[in-house]
Design a protein around this motif. Structure first.
Motif, PDB file in Angstrom:
ATOM      1  N   ASP A   1      65.204 -35.105  20.352  1.00  0.00           N
ATOM      2  CA  ASP A   1      65.699 -33.739  20.178  1.00  0.00           C
ATOM      3  C   ASP A   1      65.049 -33.020  18.997  1.00  0.00           C
ATOM      4  N   VAL A   2      63.802 -33.364  18.699  1.00  0.00           N
ATOM      5  CA  VAL A   2      63.068 -32.723  17.598  1.00  0.00           C
ATOM      6  C   VAL A   2      63.114 -31.203  17.736  1.00  0.00           C
ATOM      7  N   VAL A   3      63.144 -30.511  16.592  1.00  0.00           N
ATOM      8  CA  VAL A   3      63.100 -29.056  16.575  1.00  0.00           C
ATOM      9  C   VAL A   3      61.908 -28.638  15.711  1.00  0.00           C
TER      10      VAL A   3
ATOM     11  N   ARG B   1      58.598 -16.350  14.646  1.00  0.00           N
ATOM     12  CA  ARG B   1      59.978 -16.468  15.098  1.00  0.00           C
ATOM     13  C   ARG B   1      60.068 -17.311  16.378  1.00  0.00           C
ATOM     14  N   GLU B   2      59.317 -18.418  16.399  1.00  0.00           N
ATOM     15  CA  GLU B   2      59.329 -19.316  17.548  1.00  0.00           C
ATOM     16  C   GLU B   2      60.019 -20.627  17.184  1.00  0.00           C
ATOM     17  N   ARG B   3      60.687 -21.172  18.180  1.00  0.00           N
ATOM     18  CA  ARG B   3      61.344 -22.471  18.032  1.00  0.00           C
ATOM     19  C   ARG B   3      61.073 -23.270  19.310  1.00  0.00           C
ATOM     20  N   VAL B   4      60.720 -24.532  19.138  1.00  0.00           N
ATOM     21  CA  VAL B   4      60.511 -25.437  20.262  1.00  0.00           C
ATOM     22  C   VAL B   4      61.519 -26.573  20.101  1.00  0.00           C
ATOM     23  N   ARG B   5      62.232 -26.850  21.187  1.00  0.00           N
ATOM     24  CA  ARG B   5      63.253 -27.907  21.147  1.00  0.00           C
ATOM     25  C   ARG B   5      62.876 -29.044  22.085  1.00  0.00           C
ATOM     26  N   GLY B   6      62.934 -30.252  21.559  1.00  0.00           N
ATOM     27  CA  GLY B   6      62.747 -31.444  22.366  1.00  0.00           C
ATOM     28  C   GLY B   6      61.336 -32.001  22.314  1.00  0.00           C
ATOM     29  N   ARG B   7      61.259 -33.322  22.417  1.00  0.00           N
ATOM     30  CA  ARG B   7      59.986 -34.046  22.323  1.00  0.00           C
ATOM     31  C   ARG B   7      58.980 -33.580  23.365  1.00  0.00           C
TER      32      ARG B   7
ATOM     33  N   ALA C   1      58.692 -30.836  25.190  1.00  0.00           N
ATOM     34  CA  ALA C   1      58.204 -29.468  24.988  1.00  0.00           C
ATOM     35  C   ALA C   1      57.296 -29.379  23.769  1.00  0.00           C
ATOM     36  N   TYR C   2      57.623 -30.098  22.707  1.00  0.00           N
ATOM     37  CA  TYR C   2      56.808 -30.028  21.490  1.00  0.00           C
ATOM     38  C   TYR C   2      55.448 -30.701  21.685  1.00  0.00           C
ATOM     39  N   VAL C   3      55.423 -31.813  22.394  1.00  0.00           N
ATOM     40  CA  VAL C   3      54.133 -32.445  22.687  1.00  0.00           C
ATOM     41  C   VAL C   3      53.283 -31.494  23.529  1.00  0.00           C
ATOM     42  N   ARG C   4      53.866 -30.887  24.566  1.00  0.00           N
ATOM     43  CA  ARG C   4      53.124 -29.928  25.407  1.00  0.00           C
ATOM     44  C   ARG C   4      52.648 -28.734  24.596  1.00  0.00           C
ATOM     45  N   PHE C   5      53.493 -28.235  23.702  1.00  0.00           N
ATOM     46  CA  PHE C   5      53.143 -27.111  22.848  1.00  0.00           C
ATOM     47  C   PHE C   5      51.844 -27.405  22.097  1.00  0.00           C
ATOM     48  N   ASN C   6      51.717 -28.585  21.558  1.00  0.00           N
ATOM     49  CA  ASN C   6      50.510 -28.976  20.829  1.00  0.00           C
ATOM     50  C   ASN C   6      49.353 -29.265  21.761  1.00  0.00           C
ATOM     51  N   ALA C   7      49.604 -29.978  22.843  1.00  0.00           N
ATOM     52  CA  ALA C   7      48.541 -30.340  23.783  1.00  0.00           C
ATOM     53  C   ALA C   7      47.925 -29.106  24.439  1.00  0.00           C
ATOM     54  N   GLU C   8      48.734 -28.075  24.639  1.00  0.00           N
ATOM     55  CA  GLU C   8      48.260 -26.861  25.308  1.00  0.00           C
ATOM     56  C   GLU C   8      47.769 -25.788  24.342  1.00  0.00           C
ATOM     57  N   TYR C   9      47.749 -26.098  23.038  1.00  0.00           N
ATOM     58  CA  TYR C   9      47.301 -25.084  22.086  1.00  0.00           C
ATOM     59  C   TYR C   9      45.882 -24.661  22.462  1.00  0.00           C
TER      60      TYR C   9
ATOM     61  N   ALA D   1      49.349 -15.874  23.690  1.00  0.00           N
ATOM     62  CA  ALA D   1      49.972 -15.777  25.016  1.00  0.00           C
ATOM     63  C   ALA D   1      49.894 -17.128  25.714  1.00  0.00           C
ATOM     64  N   GLY D   2      50.825 -17.364  26.609  1.00  0.00           N
ATOM     65  CA  GLY D   2      50.757 -18.543  27.447  1.00  0.00           C
ATOM     66  C   GLY D   2      51.647 -19.692  27.033  1.00  0.00           C
ATOM     67  N   ARG D   3      52.428 -19.541  25.966  1.00  0.00           N
ATOM     68  CA  ARG D   3      53.304 -20.638  25.596  1.00  0.00           C
ATOM     69  C   ARG D   3      54.778 -20.248  25.682  1.00  0.00           C
ATOM     70  N   GLU D   4      55.065 -19.151  26.330  1.00  0.00           N
ATOM     71  CA  GLU D   4      56.421 -18.663  26.460  1.00  0.00           C
ATOM     72  C   GLU D   4      57.338 -19.668  27.155  1.00  0.00           C
ATOM     73  N   HIS D   5      56.788 -20.505  28.036  1.00  0.00           N
ATOM     74  CA  HIS D   5      57.577 -21.491  28.765  1.00  0.00           C
ATOM     75  C   HIS D   5      58.049 -22.641  27.876  1.00  0.00           C
ATOM     76  N   LEU D   6      57.535 -22.711  26.648  1.00  0.00           N
ATOM     77  CA  LEU D   6      57.881 -23.817  25.750  1.00  0.00           C
ATOM     78  C   LEU D   6      58.717 -23.376  24.552  1.00  0.00           C
ATOM     79  N   VAL D   7      58.793 -22.092  24.284  1.00  0.00           N
ATOM     80  CA  VAL D   7      59.427 -21.629  23.051  1.00  0.00           C
ATOM     81  C   VAL D   7      60.571 -20.668  23.330  1.00  0.00           C
ATOM     82  N   GLU D   8      61.436 -20.548  22.342  1.00  0.00           N
ATOM     83  CA  GLU D   8      62.427 -19.478  22.341  1.00  0.00           C
ATOM     84  C   GLU D   8      62.110 -18.618  21.127  1.00  0.00           C
ATOM     85  N   ARG D   9      62.230 -17.317  21.251  1.00  0.00           N
ATOM     86  CA  ARG D   9      61.996 -16.413  20.113  1.00  0.00           C
ATOM     87  C   ARG D   9      63.313 -16.139  19.433  1.00  0.00           C
ATOM     88  N   TYR D  10      63.311 -16.053  18.122  1.00  0.00           N
ATOM     89  CA  TYR D  10      64.531 -15.740  17.368  1.00  0.00           C
ATOM     90  C   TYR D  10      64.279 -14.644  16.387  1.00  0.00           C
TER      91      TYR D  10
END
Length: 140
Positions: free
Chosen positions: A46-48, A55-61, A63-71, A131-140
């Protein structure tokens, strides 16, 4: 507090008894090597992850691995310094992408099991997220 300069590659297997400095070193070396399986093994389920500038937040292992892999693009990271104690640490990095280099500060918190529970990244300038990482993050 323990301190190290420059990234130490060492063994990248997750070790729940490793101190924060060792875990942070492994975090950056596995990211640099694009070893996403080993990178994910360092993270709590449950990493955050937060980036205050965007103002981005990624929740969970996963999603966070994908966030980095897809950078996007070809990037490199150099660890300049790590300062850490038992379950907390900060790293100063130089991140190079698309011909430019940015300085980043990353603050880590580890759980009792030695896995990374949270990462907060600070960059010197505010920016809009790629652009392109909206499926992995929530904006706050």
């Amino acid at each position: 507090m323990a301190e190290t300069r420059n990234d130490s590659r060492g063994d990248i297997r997750s070790d729940a008894r490793a101190g924060a400095r060792t875990v942070i070193e492994r975090y950056w070396s596995t990211a640099q090597d694009r070893d996403w399986s080993a990178f994910g093994a360092l993270l709590a389920p449950d990493v955050v992850y937060e980036i205050p500038q965007t103002r981005e937040r990624v929740r969970g292992r996963e999603a966070y691995v994908r966030f980095n892999a897809e950078y996007p693009g070809d990037w490199r990271v150099t660890v300049e310094r790590i300062v850490a104690e038992e379950r907390r640490g900060v790293s100063w990095t130089s991140f190079t992408a698309e011909g430019g280099t940015e300085t980043g500060l990353s603050f880590f918190t580890l759980g009792d099991d030695g896995l990374i529970e949270s990462v907060v990244d600070f960059w010197p300038e505010p920016y809009e997220p790629p652009a392109g990482r909206e499926h992995l993050v929530e904006r706050y």
